[in-house]
Design a protein around this motif. Structure first.
Motif, PDB file in Angstrom:
ATOM      1  N   SER A   1      -4.469   5.721  -2.879  1.00 30.30           N
ATOM      2  CA  SER A   1      -4.343   4.329  -3.472  1.00 30.30           C
ATOM      3  C   SER A   1      -5.546   3.843  -3.984  1.00 30.30           C
ATOM      4  O   SER A   1      -6.747   4.363  -3.712  1.00 30.30           O
ATOM      5  CB  SER A   1      -3.950   3.670  -2.360  1.00 30.30           C
ATOM      6  OG  SER A   1      -3.555   2.185  -2.714  1.00 30.30           O
TER       7      SER A   1
ATOM      8  N   HIS B   1       1.791   7.396  -6.325  1.00 31.00           N
ATOM      9  CA  HIS B   1       0.750   8.430  -6.693  1.00 31.00           C
ATOM     10  C   HIS B   1       1.302   9.845  -6.098  1.00 31.00           C
ATOM     11  O   HIS B   1       0.972  10.927  -6.716  1.00 31.00           O
ATOM     12  CB  HIS B   1      -0.508   8.045  -5.815  1.00 31.00           C
ATOM     13  CG  HIS B   1      -1.429   7.099  -6.385  1.00 31.00           C
ATOM     14  ND1 HIS B   1      -2.266   7.587  -7.368  1.00 31.00           N
ATOM     15  CD2 HIS B   1      -1.387   5.596  -6.035  1.00 31.00           C
ATOM     16  CE1 HIS B   1      -3.105   6.243  -7.721  1.00 31.00           C
ATOM     17  NE2 HIS B   1      -2.426   5.196  -7.136  1.00 31.00           N
TER      18      HIS B   1
ATOM     19  N   LEU C   1       0.841  -1.240  -0.053  1.00 29.72           N
ATOM     20  CA  LEU C   1       0.043  -0.126  -0.050  1.00 29.72           C
ATOM     21  C   LEU C   1       0.822   1.265  -0.225  1.00 29.72           C
ATOM     22  O   LEU C   1       0.555   2.357  -0.859  1.00 29.72           O
ATOM     23  CB  LEU C   1      -0.879   0.080   1.204  1.00 29.72           C
ATOM     24  CG  LEU C   1      -1.550   1.240   1.415  1.00 29.72           C
ATOM     25  CD1 LEU C   1      -2.711   1.378   0.256  1.00 29.72           C
ATOM     26  CD2 LEU C   1      -2.571   1.098   2.853  1.00 29.72           C
TER      27      LEU C   1
ATOM     28  N   ASP D   1       2.103   1.905  -3.486  1.00 30.65           N
ATOM     29  CA  ASP D   1       1.338   2.493  -4.455  1.00 30.65           C
ATOM     30  C   ASP D   1       1.056   4.220  -3.913  1.00 30.65           C
ATOM     31  O   ASP D   1       1.162   5.009  -5.042  1.00 30.65           O
ATOM     32  CB  ASP D   1      -0.074   1.694  -4.065  1.00 30.65           C
ATOM     33  CG  ASP D   1      -0.977   2.290  -5.312  1.00 30.65           C
ATOM     34  OD1 ASP D   1      -0.462   2.087  -6.550  1.00 30.65           O
ATOM     35  OD2 ASP D   1      -2.219   2.416  -5.037  1.00 30.65           O
ATOM     36  N   GLU D   2       1.140   4.193  -2.852  1.00 34.39           N
ATOM     37  CA  GLU D   2       1.147   5.693  -2.180  1.00 34.39           C
ATOM     38  C   GLU D   2       2.220   6.530  -2.698  1.00 34.39           C
ATOM     39  O   GLU D   2       2.200   7.621  -3.344  1.00 34.39           O
ATOM     40  CB  GLU D   2       1.115   5.912  -0.869  1.00 34.39           C
ATOM     41  CG  GLU D   2      -0.311   5.431  -0.163  1.00 34.39           C
ATOM     42  CD  GLU D   2      -0.219   5.428   1.503  1.00 34.39           C
ATOM     43  OE1 GLU D   2       0.528   5.741   1.843  1.00 34.39           O
ATOM     44  OE2 GLU D   2      -1.350   5.097   2.020  1.00 34.39           O
TER      45      GLU D   2
ATOM     46  N   TYR E   1      -5.702   0.302  -5.583  1.00 33.36           N
ATOM     47  CA  TYR E   1      -5.742  -0.966  -6.046  1.00 33.36           C
ATOM     48  C   TYR E   1      -6.300  -1.973  -5.130  1.00 33.36           C
ATOM     49  O   TYR E   1      -6.541  -3.134  -5.504  1.00 33.36           O
ATOM     50  CB  TYR E   1      -3.980  -1.416  -6.274  1.00 33.36           C
ATOM     51  CG  TYR E   1      -3.320  -1.846  -4.945  1.00 33.36           C
ATOM     52  CD1 TYR E   1      -3.081  -3.145  -4.552  1.00 33.36           C
ATOM     53  CD2 TYR E   1      -2.744  -0.812  -4.132  1.00 33.36           C
ATOM     54  CE1 TYR E   1      -2.586  -3.544  -3.349  1.00 33.36           C
ATOM     55  CE2 TYR E   1      -2.053  -1.321  -3.079  1.00 33.36           C
ATOM     56  CZ  TYR E   1      -1.961  -2.513  -2.617  1.00 33.36           C
ATOM     57  OH  TYR E   1      -1.360  -3.137  -1.607  1.00 33.36           O
TER      58      TYR E   1
END
Length: 290
Positions: free
Chosen positions: A215, A152, A145, A148-149, A217
């Motif tokens: 996030s 972004h 997580l 993914d952050e 996903y």
């Protein structure tokens, strides 16, 4: 090989770690262990191509083939490289980086050279200081997580920087056109440039405002940004960048104002030349701030 008498009693060799148990020199059992993938690994891998425009995802490991292929099948990775030494990993990353931008995610000391060679190296976890120093970014908490952050955050910061830099320069060019045609006096042009700079800085300050989601996903559901220390540090960096950008633009704008006032009786050609010089200086200032 050391106990040939037990060869016929052992089960067929499979993937994973096998532990043969002997009791009083007699075969008793075989314990089999195997790595399990993270519960969110499959969804994370599958969302990289449509959401982050990844062309390929590769699994590069020093483990034996059976283990690497097993993990790759579990998470849906097609390109697999097994039994790779640190030198082989490095050569593979260098070759891939020659043809496209690459992101390398690693958590071991052996990954340090590859982290340096990739376009962006991301160290996963806190296993080694060497790995952290070789990477461009470090994910302190071993969580996909957070990876993914990070993607972004980078994408958001880049968009805001481009909006401020390109938007500010575009408005400055338009202002120069009006000034060159005689619709703006030098003083009015300098004031207009100040207003443009203020809007550019205010837009850059958006980087310090935490977004509602960061996030996309896990179950295709937006995840709220957790209030952990890494996020706060990221926002403080955003404020710092915006402050540097504003300070640099303030210096350039003040100089532009002085030049504008001094050129109040100059010809249109002189005003255009002074405006062009101010635009170039402003672009360099914005680049330094970002």
């Amino acid at each position: 090989d050391q106990q040939p008498n037990y060869t016929g009693l052992l089960p067929p060799v499979t993937g994973g770690l096998e532990c043969v148990v002997l009791i009083d020199a007699s075969y008793a059992a075989t314990l089999q262990f195997r790595d399990e993938v993270r519960a969110d690994s499959s969804s994370f891998i599958s969302h990289l191509q449509p959401n982050h425009h990844f062309d390929r995802v590769m699994l590069v490991s020093g483990d034996r083939e059976s283990e690497v292929r097993y993990l790759a099948e579990q998470v849906g990775i097609e390109h697999v490289y097994f039994s790779q030494s640190p030198e082989q990993k490095l050569e593979l990353v260098r070759n891939e980086t020659k043809t496209a931008k690459t992101i390398f995610l690693g958590d071991g000391i052996n990954d340090a050279p590859s982290l340096t060679a990739a376009t962006i190296g991301i160290a996963f976890g806190q296993n080694s200081d060497i790995t952290g120093e070789s990477a461009d970014a470090v994910i302190m908490d071993s969580s996909l997580l957070n990876v993914d952050e990070l993607l972004h955050i980078g994408d958001r910061m880049r968009k805001i920087a481009l909006q401020s830099a390109v938007g500010g320069m575009a408005l400055s060019v338009i202002g120069m056109g009006f000034a060159g045609l005689g619709f703006l006096t030098p003083v009015a042009g300098a004031i207009t440039q100040e207003i443009i700079d203020v809007f550019a800085v205010l837009n850059a300050l958006r980087a310090a405002i935490p977004p509602k989601t960061l996030s996309d996903y896990v179950g295709k559901v937006k995840i709220k940004l957790p209030s952990h220390s890494e996020s706060h540090r990221t926002h403080r960096i955003g404020w710092l960048r915006a402050a540097v950008l504003g300070a640099n633009d303030g210096i350039v704008s003040t100089a532009s104002l002085i030049v504008g006032i001094a050129a109040s009786h100059a010809t249109h050609k002189d005003i255009v030349v002074a405006g062009a010089a101010g635009l170039v200086a402003g672009a360099m200032s914005m680049a330094a701030g970002e």
